[in-house]
Design an enzyme around this catalytic site. Structure first.
Site, PDB file in Angstrom:
ATOM      1  N   LYS A 197      14.571  -2.437   8.193  1.00 57.13           N
ATOM      2  CA  LYS A 197      13.451  -3.319   7.856  1.00 57.13           C
ATOM      3  C   LYS A 197      13.902  -4.722   8.253  1.00 57.13           C
ATOM      4  CE  LYS A 197      10.306  -4.476   4.019  1.00 57.13           C
ATOM      5  NZ  LYS A 197       9.048  -3.925   4.554  1.00 57.13           N
ATOM      6  N   GLU A 240      10.592  -0.320   9.510  1.00 57.13           N
ATOM      7  CA  GLU A 240       9.481  -0.650   8.620  1.00 57.13           C
ATOM      8  C   GLU A 240       9.077  -2.113   8.762  1.00 57.13           C
ATOM      9  OE1 GLU A 240       8.632  -1.083   3.881  1.00 57.13           O
ATOM     10  OE2 GLU A 240       9.763   0.685   4.512  1.00 57.13           O
ATOM     11  N   GLY A 241       7.796  -2.334   8.972  1.00 58.81           N
ATOM     12  CA  GLY A 241       7.281  -3.687   9.093  1.00 58.81           C
ATOM     13  C   GLY A 241       7.118  -4.370   7.751  1.00 58.81           C
ATOM     14  N   ALA A 242       6.601  -5.592   7.797  1.00 63.15           N
ATOM     15  CA  ALA A 242       6.366  -6.383   6.581  1.00 63.15           C
ATOM     16  C   ALA A 242       4.882  -6.711   6.513  1.00 63.15           C
ATOM     17  CB  ALA A 242       7.197  -7.666   6.599  1.00 63.15           C
ATOM     18  N   GLY A 243       4.186  -6.123   5.539  1.00 54.02           N
ATOM     19  CA  GLY A 243       2.749  -6.355   5.438  1.00 54.02           C
ATOM     20  C   GLY A 243       1.971  -5.431   6.350  1.00 54.02           C
ATOM     21  N   ILE A 302       0.817  -1.219   0.000  1.00 56.20           N
ATOM     22  CA  ILE A 302       0.000   0.000   0.000  1.00 56.20           C
ATOM     23  C   ILE A 302       0.849   1.268   0.000  1.00 56.20           C
ATOM     24  CG2 ILE A 302      -2.038  -1.021   1.063  1.00 56.20           C
ATOM     25  CD1 ILE A 302      -1.053   0.160   3.696  1.00 56.20           C
ATOM     26  N   SER A 339      -1.828   6.704   1.389  1.00 51.18           N
ATOM     27  CA  SER A 339      -1.039   6.600   0.169  1.00 51.18           C
ATOM     28  C   SER A 339      -1.965   6.268  -0.997  1.00 51.18           C
ATOM     29  CB  SER A 339       0.022   5.505   0.349  1.00 51.18           C
ATOM     30  OG  SER A 339       0.752   5.301  -0.827  1.00 51.18           O
ATOM     31  N   GLU A 340      -1.832   7.017  -2.059  1.00 55.02           N
ATOM     32  CA  GLU A 340      -2.731   6.870  -3.196  1.00 55.02           C
ATOM     33  C   GLU A 340      -2.689   5.467  -3.793  1.00 55.02           C
ATOM     34  OE1 GLU A 340      -3.724   9.207  -7.391  1.00 55.02           O
ATOM     35  OE2 GLU A 340      -1.743   9.390  -6.466  1.00 55.02           O
ATOM     36  N   SER A 374      10.528 -10.337   2.486  1.00 59.79           N
ATOM     37  CA  SER A 374      10.329 -11.493   1.620  1.00 59.79           C
ATOM     38  C   SER A 374      10.084 -10.989   0.203  1.00 59.79           C
ATOM     39  CB  SER A 374       9.171 -12.360   2.111  1.00 59.79           C
ATOM     40  OG  SER A 374       7.994 -11.598   2.268  1.00 59.79           O
TER      41      SER A 374
END
Length: 220
Positions: A37, A114-117, A13, A174-175, A41
């Site tokens: 991060k 920053e996370g994942a998902g 996103i 976020s667009e 994956s």
């Protein structure tokens, strides 16, 4: 040193898009900013430049920082725990938290983790991004899309975060391409969420995150 956890309401996103723009805006204000991060994956070692950690490294002005930014990289475009298992590895939340704490120990004005998902996406067989956020006790920069249904996803994520005592520093919409109007969707969200400021992020690499940077800099 201050830090923020960049979390999403879902996958793909714009977390990295927003993080990169924020890094550039903060660097323009002479803030010492860094990014981490802990796990990624869908990382193709034959094409590392297209990966999220490579984009973060480029925004930092240090392309060689990719291995440091994401020490755990897996090929399969699956949830990290599943991608790791395919390579004979097992992810543990305590190891990911330890990696993050080591990165947070640096001398920077702001570290973006920053996370994942999404907020509730699995990182390990037993833990989600929310478990990592809570373990680190970091405030969250929540990134959402502008697609139909995003308001429900944002409000649900906020309920989950606040139930664990997590502070949400800001929401960035976020667009989403081929989605409803960005401004209209953000205004609709604002009618339900008045506690947290909402910022707009057009899906344009030239987007200037100055307004977001100024808001977050007040807390540094």
């Amino acid at each position: 040193m201050s830090a923020l956890f960049v979390a999403g309401t879902g996958t793909d996103i714009g977390k990295t898009h927003v993080a990169c723009a924020l890094i550039r805006a903060l660097k323009n204000r002479d803030f010492a900013v860094d990014a981490f991060k802990p796990v990624v994956s869908g990382f193709d070692p034959a094409d590392p430049a297209s990966s999220d950690p490579a984009r973060l490294a480029a925004a930092l002005g240090d392309p060689a920082a990719l291995p440091r930014i994401s020490p755990r990289r897996y090929l399969a475009p699956l949830a990290p725990n599943l991608a790791a298992r395919l390579e004979g590895d097992v992810l543990r939340i305590e190891d990911l938290a330890a990696d993050c704490r080591a990165a947070l120990a640096g001398g920077h004005d702001l570290m973006l983790v920053e996370g994942a998902g999404g907020v509730m996406s699995p990182l390990t067989d037993e833990a989600t991004n929310l478990d990592l956020i809570a373990a680190l006790d970091l405030p969250v920069l929540l990134i959402a899309g502008s697609y139909l249904g995003t308001i429900s996803h944002v409000l649900t994520a906020l309920v989950a975060l606040r139930a664990r005592g997590v502070t949400v520093a800001a929401i960035v919409m976020s667009e989403s391409l081929d989605a409803p109007d960005l401004v209209q969707t953000a205004d609709a969200l604002a009618a339900f969420e008045r506690e947290t400021p909402i910022f707009l992020a057009p899906r344009d690499e030239a987007w200037d995150a100055s307004e977001l940077a100024d808001h977050l800099a007040k807390g540094l």
